[in-house]
Design an enzyme around this catalytic site. Structure first.
Site, PDB file in Angstrom:
ATOM      1  N   HIS A 151       0.820  -1.215   0.000  1.00 34.71           N
ATOM      2  CA  HIS A 151       0.000   0.000   0.000  1.00 34.71           C
ATOM      3  C   HIS A 151       0.854   1.265   0.000  1.00 34.71           C
ATOM      4  O   HIS A 151       0.302   2.366  -0.174  1.00 34.71           O
ATOM      5  CB  HIS A 151      -0.924   0.024   1.219  1.00 34.71           C
ATOM      6  CG  HIS A 151      -1.990  -1.023   1.200  1.00 34.71           C
ATOM      7  ND1 HIS A 151      -2.809  -1.231   0.110  1.00 34.71           N
ATOM      8  CD2 HIS A 151      -2.373  -1.938   2.134  1.00 34.71           C
ATOM      9  CE1 HIS A 151      -3.652  -2.218   0.375  1.00 34.71           C
ATOM     10  NE2 HIS A 151      -3.391  -2.674   1.589  1.00 34.71           N
ATOM     11  N   HIS A 168      -6.508  -7.177  -0.498  1.00 36.43           N
ATOM     12  CA  HIS A 168      -6.613  -5.742  -0.743  1.00 36.43           C
ATOM     13  C   HIS A 168      -5.794  -5.358  -1.978  1.00 36.43           C
ATOM     14  O   HIS A 168      -4.699  -5.883  -2.189  1.00 36.43           O
ATOM     15  CB  HIS A 168      -6.112  -4.943   0.462  1.00 36.43           C
ATOM     16  CG  HIS A 168      -6.826  -5.277   1.731  1.00 36.43           C
ATOM     17  ND1 HIS A 168      -6.303  -6.141   2.677  1.00 36.43           N
ATOM     18  CD2 HIS A 168      -8.028  -4.866   2.204  1.00 36.43           C
ATOM     19  CE1 HIS A 168      -7.157  -6.251   3.682  1.00 36.43           C
ATOM     20  NE2 HIS A 168      -8.206  -5.491   3.430  1.00 36.43           N
ATOM     21  N   ASP A 211      -4.604 -12.900   3.240  1.00 33.00           N
ATOM     22  CA  ASP A 211      -5.838 -12.471   3.887  1.00 33.00           C
ATOM     23  C   ASP A 211      -7.074 -12.674   3.021  1.00 33.00           C
ATOM     24  O   ASP A 211      -8.184 -12.302   3.422  1.00 33.00           O
ATOM     25  CB  ASP A 211      -5.741 -11.018   4.358  1.00 33.00           C
ATOM     26  CG  ASP A 211      -5.071 -10.106   3.356  1.00 33.00           C
ATOM     27  OD1 ASP A 211      -4.740 -10.556   2.245  1.00 33.00           O
ATOM     28  OD2 ASP A 211      -4.855  -8.925   3.685  1.00 33.00           O
TER      29      ASP A 211
END
Length: 312
Positions: free
Chosen positions: A131, A170, A249
């Site tokens: 990120h 994500h 995840d």
């Protein structure tokens, strides 16, 4: 040649406080599971895991960002206190050493695999990186480990084409921000749509293969999407090395997302990438830990990933 397992005790020093999902115990869970299953004997642990240098960080981040982040980290070290960059992302006095060690591990793994010392490598490092944009820390991430390693392979080691694969739940917005438009890099990812960081639906460049999927998508559907969207582009691109942002995840037990993958799905994805690397990249793969926050499913998923990398 063997599979290398890069990690360092410094990576456990970074701590964002009680109850934070991105915790030092993540690395402990992985290590304990490898030991309990005997998988650790199939892996080679390098003697040295260096610290990254400023010029390494400059491969993916702006000078201004690095200076400002250094000052923020210096103040945390002076006060001995946690300091928050945003509600989810904070630093402690040991954070800077963990960050530099994580990037250093990714670069050392890249060099060792290119040199033929190891067939491939996994870096059990934290904090994660995907990120972190060129000029901003966010989402538990500060330096973009995988983007720096990929640029090192290109700019320092002279490779011409590399692929970055991101299977975290994500979207790897930071990596996309750094590498979009760089035609030496093809980035392929899937991620849950409409969750943090709420991006990726519209790719930032032609070198991005973004596959957003709805909540509750299961592993067999993800496999079909990989074969449909990733593999034709990757085969055509013919990467000379593959870098993996290995987030676990998307596992059905992990409550930071709502996808339905299990260990066998991670093994299948890894095998597809190993086969691709054998065809085009002399088998060269470097994988770096990203997400995965339920300790038991994280440990089992990393083990599944490593078994394929190590061929055991």
């Amino acid at each position: 040649m063997s599979t290398a397992f890069y990690t360092h005790t410094d990576c456990r020093g970074h701590d964002m406080g009680p109850g934070h999902p991105e915790c030092p115990q993540r690395l402990d869970a992985i290590e304990d599971h490898l030991l309990a299953t005997g998988l650790d004997i199939a892996l080679h642990r390098p003697d040295e895991v260096p610290l990254a240098r400023h010029e390494d960080l400059m491969l993916a981040h702006s000078e201004r960002y690095l200076v400002e982040l250094d000052e923020f980290l210096r103040q945390a070290a002076e006060t001995g206190e946690h300091r928050a960059l945003d509600p989810d992302t904070s630093v402690c006095p040991a954070t800077r050493q963990a960050m530099l060690r994580s990037v250093g591990a990714a670069i050392a793994a890249t060099d060792a695999v290119i040199d033929g010392t190891y067939a491939n490598a996994f870096c059990a490092i934290r904090p994660p990186g995907h990120h972190a944009t060129r000029s901003e820390a966010m989402g538990f991430c500060f330096y973009n480990n995988i983007a720096i390693a990929a640029r090192h392979a290109l700019d320092v080691r002279g490779l011409e084409r590399v692929a970055i694969i991101d299977f975290d739940v994500h979207h790897g917005n930071g990596t996309e921000d750094i590498v979009a438009g760089d035609d030496r890099i093809l980035m392929a990812s899937f991620f849950q749509d409409q969750i943090y960081p709420y991006s990726g639906g519209v790719p930032m460049g032609d070198n991005m293969v973004n596959v957003p999927v709805p909540a509750y998508t299961r592993g067999m559907e993800v496999r079909e999407l990989i074969d449909l969207h990733w593999m034709p582009r990757l085969e055509s691109f013919r990467p000379q090395m593959i870098f993996i942002s290995a987030g676990f995840d998307a596992h059905r037990e992990d409550d930071l997302g709502q996808l339905g993958l299990v260990e066998s799905d991670y093994a299948w994805i890894t095998q597809r990438l190993v086969d691709l690397a054998e065809r085009h990249a002399k088998g060269r793969i470097v994988s770096c830990l990203e997400g995965g926050y339920v300790l038991s499913s994280l440990a089992r998923s990393v083990a599944a990933h490593l078994r394929v990398l190590a061929g055991v």
